[in-house]
Design a protein around this motif. Structure first.
Motif, PDB file in Angstrom:
ATOM      1  N   LYS A  44      21.893  26.072  53.422  1.00  0.00           N
ATOM      2  CA  LYS A  44      21.924  24.721  53.981  1.00  0.00           C
ATOM      3  C   LYS A  44      22.219  24.729  55.486  1.00  0.00           C
ATOM      4  O   LYS A  44      22.708  23.738  56.043  1.00  0.00           O
ATOM      5  CB  LYS A  44      23.000  23.888  53.268  1.00  0.00           C
ATOM      6  N   ASP A  47      20.973  21.746  57.659  1.00  0.00           N
ATOM      7  CA  ASP A  47      21.772  20.520  57.443  1.00  0.00           C
ATOM      8  C   ASP A  47      23.098  20.614  58.195  1.00  0.00           C
ATOM      9  O   ASP A  47      23.541  19.655  58.818  1.00  0.00           O
ATOM     10  CB  ASP A  47      22.109  20.338  55.950  1.00  0.00           C
ATOM     11  N   ARG A  48      23.719  21.789  58.105  1.00  0.00           N
ATOM     12  CA  ARG A  48      25.018  21.973  58.762  1.00  0.00           C
ATOM     13  C   ARG A  48      24.900  21.838  60.269  1.00  0.00           C
ATOM     14  O   ARG A  48      25.728  21.190  60.916  1.00  0.00           O
ATOM     15  CB  ARG A  48      25.608  23.335  58.397  1.00  0.00           C
ATOM     16  N   GLU A  51      24.590  18.237  61.215  1.00  0.00           N
ATOM     17  CA  GLU A  51      25.885  17.543  61.158  1.00  0.00           C
ATOM     18  C   GLU A  51      26.716  17.869  62.389  1.00  0.00           C
ATOM     19  O   GLU A  51      27.377  17.001  62.966  1.00  0.00           O
ATOM     20  CB  GLU A  51      26.665  17.981  59.913  1.00  0.00           C
ATOM     21  N   ARG A 149      11.425  18.910  59.104  1.00  0.00           N
ATOM     22  CA  ARG A 149      12.106  19.545  57.975  1.00  0.00           C
ATOM     23  C   ARG A 149      11.105  20.167  57.007  1.00  0.00           C
ATOM     24  O   ARG A 149      10.103  19.571  56.681  1.00  0.00           O
ATOM     25  CB  ARG A 149      13.002  18.538  57.241  1.00  0.00           C
TER      26      ARG A 149
END
Ligand code: ASP
Ligand code: MG
Length: 401
Positions: A44, A47-48, A51, A149
């Protein structure tokens, strides 16, 4: 043979997975093949990183976001090359800059323009496994870009096209493309072969196994794909121009919850209104999907359509702003809807698919709000809360156990 193998994030999530992938690639290499490996970021990671970006600045510059995201694929490719080295096989990791994978300038959603092959060819001639960062490119300002993505699939297909690869294999954590999401429909079946057009419809509808632009590109350049699991040797799904499965009426059922319905009430029933509405949205790059126009009454009509949920608020704001120009009395938005679609190349020559789909939904007590069709797809808009029940009902109707 020249083989392009692409592994998704879950297939390179940790050291064990990376070594597992390294061994699979080495097997092909030791048979004498040229092997090009395209990787996503580990697990992931993307995504990290996103963030993290938001944490530093709620509205970060897109250029800097791409600079950050591109590190994900650099990490996985470098570690993969180290693993191969530890296993005694020569390899080299290369990023978009080193190869030069040229893209358009649009950060976060760039498109390939041209890919140089010289460096990759050179490394292959030296009998190295070449490990390439997926998802990234370089624009005319020499900045890093990303492809959107899931874009590593597109990197793999683009490389297979420019290198004239003999095979392009997309490895993931499922065994191939299924007739429906197996988490929702437990008796969903793996599809042995599917056409580019069917796959494109499914990918666009949110069946997440392939990036839709990778399928577009595979079709354009005639790159045959195989989607299979990185965890076992099960035969996957072959994606190609034509399949021998003409008898399969429906190849898959897909759902898409990323949708919202916009209704524009009471516009004048005169030429040019639909043009005005959709032109306003096109100018803001808002994609419109299912469209329905009511029969006029007393000189007015209603127009409703769907957009991606993220675009819903902006769409309403634009229409409200131009309310008088588009002669609208009222604008409404509903974001508790979802799409269910059946896709199948066999539909083109077989009438009755729509009625069978509607019958299944009727028997399940599900109300249809809007309908749209293409040559190989029928989509209905329903309430979001019914979507999983609808998927099962429609799947049972068309796909026998
Ligand atoms: N790492 C990128 C993402 O998560 C690209 C990819 O995995 O295909 O979207
Ligand atoms: Mg993916």
């Amino acid at each position: 043979m020249l083989i392009v193998k692409k592994f998704g994030g879950s297939s390179v999530a940790d050291k064990e997975h990376i070594y597992n992938v390294a061994k699979r690639c080495i097997e092909d290499y030791q048979k004498g093949n040229d092997v090009v490996v395209v990787l996503s970021a580990m697990g992931k990671t993307t995504d990290r990183l996103l963030e993290m970006a938001k944490d530093f600045n709620p509205n970060p510059s897109k250029r800097e976001v791409d600079m950050l995201l591109a590190t994900g694929e650099q990490t996985s490719t470098a570690l993969m090359s180290m693993a191969m080295g530890a296993l005694g096989v020569p390899s080299v990791s290369l990023n978009a800059f080193q190869i030069t994978m040229h893209t358009s300038s649009r950060y976060g959603n760039a498109r390939f323009k041209k890919i140089d092959t010289q460096r990759i060819r050179h490394e292959l001639e030296n009998r190295k496994i070449v490990i390439v960062t997926g998802f990234q490119g370089i624009n005319k300002y020499d900045d890093l870009t990303t492809l959107g993505r899931g874009g590593s699939d597109t990197t793999a297909v683009a490389l297979a096209a420019v290198l004239h690869a003999d095979s392009c294999e997309i490895y993931t954590d499922v065994e191939g493309v299924y007739t429906a999401d197996p988490r929702i429909v437990p008796n969903a079946k793996k599809i042995p072969e599917i056409t580019y057009d069917e796959m494109l419809e499914l990918a666009t509808l949110g069946a997440k196994v392939l990036h839709n632009r990778s399928v577009e590109m595979a079709k354009k350049y005639g790159v045959q794909l195989v989607v299979r699991s990185s965890l076992n040797n099960a035969e996957g799904t072959i994606v190609k121009e034509e399949t021998d499965m003409e008898s399969m009426l429906v190849s898959g059922v897909a759902i898409d919850k990323n949708t919202a319905r916009i209704a524009v009430f009471g516009v004048k029933d005169t030429p040019g209104i639909a043009f005005k509405i959709f032109d306003l949205l096109a100018r803001k790059n808002i994609n419109v999907d299912v469209i329905l126009q009511s029969i006029g009454r007393e000189g007015t009509k209603d127009i409703s359509f769907t957009v991606a949920r993220d675009d819903a608020e902006e769409t309403v704001a634009i229409l409200e702003e131009h309310k008088s120009r588009i002669t609208a009395k009222r604008i409404e938005m509903n974001d508790t809807v979802a799409k269910v679609s059946v896709v199948g190349a066999g539909m083109q020559s077989n009438p009755g698919v729509a009625s069978r789909m509607f019958e299944a939904l009727y028997n399940a007590g599900i109300n249809i709000r809007m309908i749209a069709t293409s040559e190989i797809r029928i989509t209905v808009l329903i309430n979001e809360e019914d979507v999983e029940k609808a998927m099962r009902a429609v799947h049972d109707q068309f796909i026998e156990d």
